[in-house]
Design a protein around this motif. Structure first.
Motif, short mmCIF file in Angstrom:
data_model
loop_
_atom_site.label_atom_id
_atom_site.label_comp_id
_atom_site.label_asym_id
_atom_site.label_seq_id
_atom_site.Cartn_x
_atom_site.Cartn_y
_atom_site.Cartn_z
N LYS A 51 3.88 -2.65 -13.57
CA LYS A 51 3.11 -3.35 -12.55
C LYS A 51 4.00 -3.71 -11.36
CE LYS A 51 -0.37 -5.34 -15.60
NZ LYS A 51 -0.87 -6.56 -16.21
N ALA A 52 5.23 -4.13 -11.64
CA ALA A 52 6.15 -4.50 -10.57
C ALA A 52 6.48 -3.28 -9.71
CB ALA A 52 7.43 -5.11 -11.15
N PHE A 53 6.79 -2.15 -10.32
CA PHE A 53 7.13 -0.96 -9.54
C PHE A 53 5.92 -0.43 -8.76
CE2 PHE A 53 11.21 -0.54 -11.84
CZ PHE A 53 12.02 -0.35 -10.73
N GLU A 54 4.73 -0.56 -9.31
CA GLU A 54 3.53 -0.15 -8.56
C GLU A 54 3.38 -1.03 -7.32
OE1 GLU A 54 0.51 -0.40 -11.58
OE2 GLU A 54 0.95 1.62 -12.34
N ALA A 55 3.59 -2.34 -7.48
CA ALA A 55 3.50 -3.27 -6.35
C ALA A 55 4.63 -3.03 -5.34
CB ALA A 55 3.53 -4.71 -6.85
N ILE A 56 5.82 -2.75 -5.83
CA ILE A 56 6.97 -2.46 -4.96
C ILE A 56 6.69 -1.21 -4.14
CG2 ILE A 56 9.39 -1.68 -4.99
CD1 ILE A 56 9.73 -3.61 -7.47
N ALA A 57 6.15 -0.17 -4.77
CA ALA A 57 5.83 1.07 -4.06
C ALA A 57 4.83 0.79 -2.93
CB ALA A 57 5.28 2.11 -5.02
N ALA A 58 3.80 0.02 -3.23
CA ALA A 58 2.80 -0.30 -2.22
C ALA A 58 3.42 -1.14 -1.10
CB ALA A 58 1.63 -1.04 -2.85
N TYR A 59 4.23 -2.12 -1.46
CA TYR A 59 4.87 -2.99 -0.45
C TYR A 59 5.73 -2.18 0.51
CZ TYR A 59 7.77 -6.59 1.65
OH TYR A 59 8.42 -7.39 2.55
N PHE A 60 6.43 -1.19 -0.02
CA PHE A 60 7.31 -0.36 0.81
C PHE A 60 6.58 0.89 1.32
CE2 PHE A 60 10.63 -2.82 -1.44
CZ PHE A 60 11.21 -3.40 -0.31
N ARG A 61 5.26 0.79 1.42
CA ARG A 61 4.42 1.83 2.03
C ARG A 61 4.62 3.20 1.39
NH1 ARG A 61 5.76 -0.15 8.11
NH2 ARG A 61 4.81 -2.20 7.91
N ASN A 62 4.83 3.19 0.09
CA ASN A 62 5.00 4.42 -0.68
C ASN A 62 6.07 5.33 -0.09
OD1 ASN A 62 1.84 3.63 -0.78
ND2 ASN A 62 2.64 4.19 -2.78
N GLY A 63 7.12 4.71 0.44
CA GLY A 63 8.20 5.48 1.04
C GLY A 63 9.58 4.98 0.64
N LEU A 64 9.67 4.34 -0.52
CA LEU A 64 10.95 3.80 -0.97
C LEU A 64 11.92 4.93 -1.31
CD1 LEU A 64 12.45 1.16 -1.59
CD2 LEU A 64 11.60 1.32 -3.93
N GLU A 65 13.11 4.82 -0.80
CA GLU A 65 14.20 5.75 -1.10
C GLU A 65 15.30 4.97 -1.81
OE1 GLU A 65 14.36 9.09 -0.48
OE2 GLU A 65 12.32 9.02 0.33
N VAL A 66 15.82 5.52 -2.89
CA VAL A 66 16.87 4.86 -3.67
C VAL A 66 17.91 5.90 -4.06
CG1 VAL A 66 17.40 3.52 -5.75
CG2 VAL A 66 15.16 3.28 -4.68
N ARG A 67 19.18 5.54 -3.88
CA ARG A 67 20.27 6.41 -4.33
C ARG A 67 21.49 5.54 -4.58
NH1 ARG A 67 23.75 7.08 0.01
NH2 ARG A 67 22.81 6.68 2.02
N GLN A 68 22.43 6.11 -5.30
CA GLN A 68 23.67 5.41 -5.63
C GLN A 68 24.79 5.93 -4.74
OE1 GLN A 68 23.22 2.85 -7.79
NE2 GLN A 68 21.13 3.59 -7.88
N ASN A 69 25.62 5.02 -4.30
CA ASN A 69 26.77 5.37 -3.46
C ASN A 69 28.04 4.91 -4.18
OD1 ASN A 69 28.24 6.28 -1.27
ND2 ASN A 69 28.02 4.35 -0.15
#
Length: 131
Positions: A51-69
């Motif tokens: 539920k949290a990740f679904e809400a996070i995706a919506a909050y970030f306009r379904n454009g969240l990018e994540v990577r490790q540096n």
């Protein structure tokens, strides 16, 4: 040099977050995993995490990018502590690097799964807070 299985799991999680493939993402977590949504807000368990990740995706306009540096994995027995430079960005979030902390547990099936997902690292500690 062979990559640590935890690093591979984190890479798989990052790709699943970006693709909004929540079934794949949830397989990376333990049943009772804790996710830090933001400092002061956490959820526990796969249902809450989904539920949290679904809400996070919506909050970030379904454009969240994540990577490790970069990351460092410290392993002891069936537990691994990960310190990572996690880069996040979205249409409504400029690229930001967080000093993330993750805890993984090697389960009975041999797979490493995330037990604690804290992309905010020490930011969750309030100034002067004591527990």
């Amino acid at each position: 040099m062979e990559r640590h299985p935890v690093e591979l799991q984190i890479e798989k999680a990052d790709k699943a977050i970006v693709a909004e493939d929540f079934d794949t993402l949830l397989d990376i977590y333990t049943e009772d995993a804790v996710l830090v949504i933001e400092p002061g807000r956490t959820v526990r368990g796969k249902v809450g995490i989904r539920k949290a990740f679904e809400a996070i995706a919506a909050y970030f306009r379904n454009g969240l990018e994540v990577r490790q540096n970069g990351m460092e994995i410290l392993e002891s027995g069936r537990t691994a502590l990960v310190h990572a430079n996690t880069v996040v960005a979205a249409p409504n979030l400029p690229e930001t690097e967080r000093k993330a902390v993750y805890v993984f547990h090697r389960e009975e099936d041999g797979k490493w799964r995330c037990a604690i997902d804290n992309s905010y690292g020490n930011e969750i500690v309030a100034d002067g807070a004591k527990h």
